[in-house]
Design a protein around this motif. Structure first.
Motif, PDB file in Angstrom:
ATOM      1  N   ILE A  53       0.839  -1.204   0.000  1.00 33.88           N
ATOM      2  CA  ILE A  53       0.000   0.000   0.000  1.00 33.88           C
ATOM      3  C   ILE A  53       0.872   1.251   0.000  1.00 33.88           C
ATOM      4  N   GLY A  54       1.950   1.230   0.770  1.00 33.59           N
ATOM      5  CA  GLY A  54       2.846   2.378   0.825  1.00 33.59           C
ATOM      6  C   GLY A  54       3.510   2.657  -0.513  1.00 33.59           C
ATOM      7  N   ILE A  55       3.964   1.610  -1.183  1.00 28.52           N
ATOM      8  CA  ILE A  55       4.604   1.789  -2.487  1.00 28.52           C
ATOM      9  C   ILE A  55       3.603   2.317  -3.507  1.00 28.52           C
ATOM     10  N   LEU A  56       2.394   1.776  -3.501  1.00 27.20           N
ATOM     11  CA  LEU A  56       1.364   2.261  -4.422  1.00 27.20           C
ATOM     12  C   LEU A  56       0.997   3.716  -4.128  1.00 27.20           C
ATOM     13  N   LEU A  57       0.944   4.082  -2.845  1.00 25.39           N
ATOM     14  CA  LEU A  57       0.640   5.468  -2.490  1.00 25.39           C
ATOM     15  C   LEU A  57       1.741   6.423  -2.941  1.00 25.39           C
ATOM     16  N   VAL A  58       3.002   6.003  -2.845  1.00 27.93           N
ATOM     17  CA  VAL A  58       4.101   6.854  -3.308  1.00 27.93           C
ATOM     18  C   VAL A  58       3.992   7.074  -4.818  1.00 27.93           C
ATOM     19  N   LEU A  59       3.718   6.014  -5.556  1.00 29.40           N
ATOM     20  CA  LEU A  59       3.567   6.155  -7.012  1.00 29.40           C
ATOM     21  C   LEU A  59       2.369   7.037  -7.365  1.00 29.40           C
ATOM     22  N   PHE A  60       1.248   6.852  -6.656  1.00 27.01           N
ATOM     23  CA  PHE A  60       0.070   7.676  -6.914  1.00 27.01           C
ATOM     24  C   PHE A  60       0.328   9.133  -6.538  1.00 27.01           C
ATOM     25  N   THR A  61       1.141   9.375  -5.502  1.00 25.12           N
ATOM     26  CA  THR A  61       1.464  10.737  -5.097  1.00 25.12           C
ATOM     27  C   THR A  61       2.227  11.461  -6.197  1.00 25.12           C
ATOM     28  N   VAL A  62       3.173  10.770  -6.813  1.00 20.57           N
ATOM     29  CA  VAL A  62       3.930  11.378  -7.914  1.00 20.57           C
ATOM     30  C   VAL A  62       2.998  11.701  -9.082  1.00 20.57           C
ATOM     31  N   TYR A  63       2.136  10.753  -9.433  1.00 18.30           N
ATOM     32  CA  TYR A  63       1.181  10.969 -10.526  1.00 18.30           C
ATOM     33  C   TYR A  63       0.236  12.127 -10.204  1.00 18.30           C
ATOM     34  N   PHE A  64      -0.294  12.134  -8.990  1.00 16.58           N
ATOM     35  CA  PHE A  64      -1.258  13.159  -8.615  1.00 16.58           C
ATOM     36  C   PHE A  64      -0.588  14.532  -8.518  1.00 16.58           C
ATOM     37  N   GLY A  65       0.694  14.565  -8.152  1.00 22.48           N
ATOM     38  CA  GLY A  65       1.419  15.830  -8.116  1.00 22.48           C
ATOM     39  C   GLY A  65       1.523  16.440  -9.505  1.00 22.48           C
ATOM     40  N   PHE A  66       1.883  15.617 -10.498  1.00 22.30           N
ATOM     41  CA  PHE A  66       1.942  16.119 -11.873  1.00 22.30           C
ATOM     42  C   PHE A  66       0.578  16.605 -12.336  1.00 22.30           C
ATOM     43  N   LYS A  67      -0.467  15.869 -11.966  1.00 21.23           N
ATOM     44  CA  LYS A  67      -1.820  16.236 -12.379  1.00 21.23           C
ATOM     45  C   LYS A  67      -2.256  17.559 -11.734  1.00 21.23           C
ATOM     46  N   ALA A  68      -1.918  17.746 -10.455  1.00 15.15           N
ATOM     47  CA  ALA A  68      -2.298  18.975  -9.753  1.00 15.15           C
ATOM     48  C   ALA A  68      -1.578  20.186 -10.344  1.00 15.15           C
ATOM     49  N   PHE A  69      -0.286  20.052 -10.567  1.00 15.56           N
ATOM     50  CA  PHE A  69       0.458  21.191 -11.117  1.00 15.56           C
ATOM     51  C   PHE A  69       0.063  21.469 -12.559  1.00 15.56           C
ATOM     52  N   LYS A  70      -0.311  20.433 -13.319  1.00 16.63           N
ATOM     53  CA  LYS A  70      -0.775  20.666 -14.686  1.00 16.63           C
ATOM     54  C   LYS A  70      -2.082  21.440 -14.687  1.00 16.63           C
ATOM     55  N   THR A  71      -2.974  21.138 -13.732  1.00 18.11           N
ATOM     56  CA  THR A  71      -4.238  21.866 -13.637  1.00 18.11           C
ATOM     57  C   THR A  71      -3.997  23.339 -13.324  1.00 18.11           C
ATOM     58  N   ILE A  72      -3.092  23.608 -12.408  1.00 13.83           N
ATOM     59  CA  ILE A  72      -2.786  25.007 -12.059  1.00 13.83           C
ATOM     60  C   ILE A  72      -2.126  25.720 -13.218  1.00 13.83           C
ATOM     61  N   LEU A  73      -1.201  25.057 -13.887  1.00 15.63           N
ATOM     62  CA  LEU A  73      -0.535  25.692 -15.032  1.00 15.63           C
ATOM     63  C   LEU A  73      -1.497  25.907 -16.196  1.00 15.63           C
ATOM     64  N   ASP A  74      -2.429  24.993 -16.402  1.00 18.94           N
ATOM     65  CA  ASP A  74      -3.446  25.192 -17.444  1.00 18.94           C
ATOM     66  C   ASP A  74      -4.298  26.410 -17.149  1.00 18.94           C
ATOM     67  N   TYR A  75      -4.624  26.615 -15.865  1.00 11.99           N
ATOM     68  CA  TYR A  75      -5.403  27.800 -15.488  1.00 11.99           C
ATOM     69  C   TYR A  75      -4.592  29.072 -15.715  1.00 11.99           C
ATOM     70  N   ILE A  76      -3.330  29.049 -15.347  1.00 14.41           N
ATOM     71  CA  ILE A  76      -2.502  30.264 -15.453  1.00 14.41           C
ATOM     72  C   ILE A  76      -2.269  30.629 -16.914  1.00 14.41           C
ATOM     73  N   PHE A  77      -1.988  29.640 -17.747  1.00 11.31           N
ATOM     74  CA  PHE A  77      -1.617  29.934 -19.122  1.00 11.31           C
ATOM     75  C   PHE A  77      -2.761  29.768 -20.132  1.00 11.31           C
ATOM     76  N   SER A  78      -3.995  29.697 -19.664  1.00  9.35           N
ATOM     77  CA  SER A  78      -5.112  29.611 -20.610  1.00  9.35           C
ATOM     78  C   SER A  78      -5.458  31.020 -21.122  1.00  9.35           C
ATOM     79  N   LYS A  79      -5.593  31.137 -22.374  1.00 10.70           N
ATOM     80  CA  LYS A  79      -5.931  32.384 -23.081  1.00 10.70           C
ATOM     81  C   LYS A  79      -5.263  33.555 -22.417  1.00 10.70           C
TER      82      LYS A  79
END
Length: 79
Positions: A53-79
């Motif tokens: 469970i810990g290893i899966l959570l670490v991998l999901f944390t990395v994935y979710f981090g990229f997803k969170a920062f992509k959402t913020i960057l999409d908001y900042i750089f949209s139009k």
């Protein structure tokens, strides 16, 4: 259709990411301590389960981090 990224969803995802950033190493640390302590059959399986469970959570944390920062960057750089 994809809905446009909003700042609120980006902040919510960032807060979940920060929670996972704290929780995943904590569970991994508990799993390694349990592996060191428990040597009997029923408890060792719980330790290995926590480790998985810990290893899966670490991998999901990395994935979710990229997803969170992509959402913020999409908001900042949209139009």
């Amino acid at each position: 259709m994809n809905k446009p990224a909003t700042f609120e969803t980006g902040i919510k995802k960032l807060l979940v990411f920060l929670g996972l950033l704290i929780l995943s190493p904590l569970i991994l640390s508990i799993a390694f301590k349990a592996l060191r302590i428990f040597k009997e059959a029923p408890k060792i399986f719980i330790a290995y389960g926590l480790l998985a469970i810990g290893i899966l959570l670490v991998l999901f944390t990395v994935y979710f981090g990229f997803k969170a920062f992509k959402t913020i960057l999409d908001y900042i750089f949209s139009k």
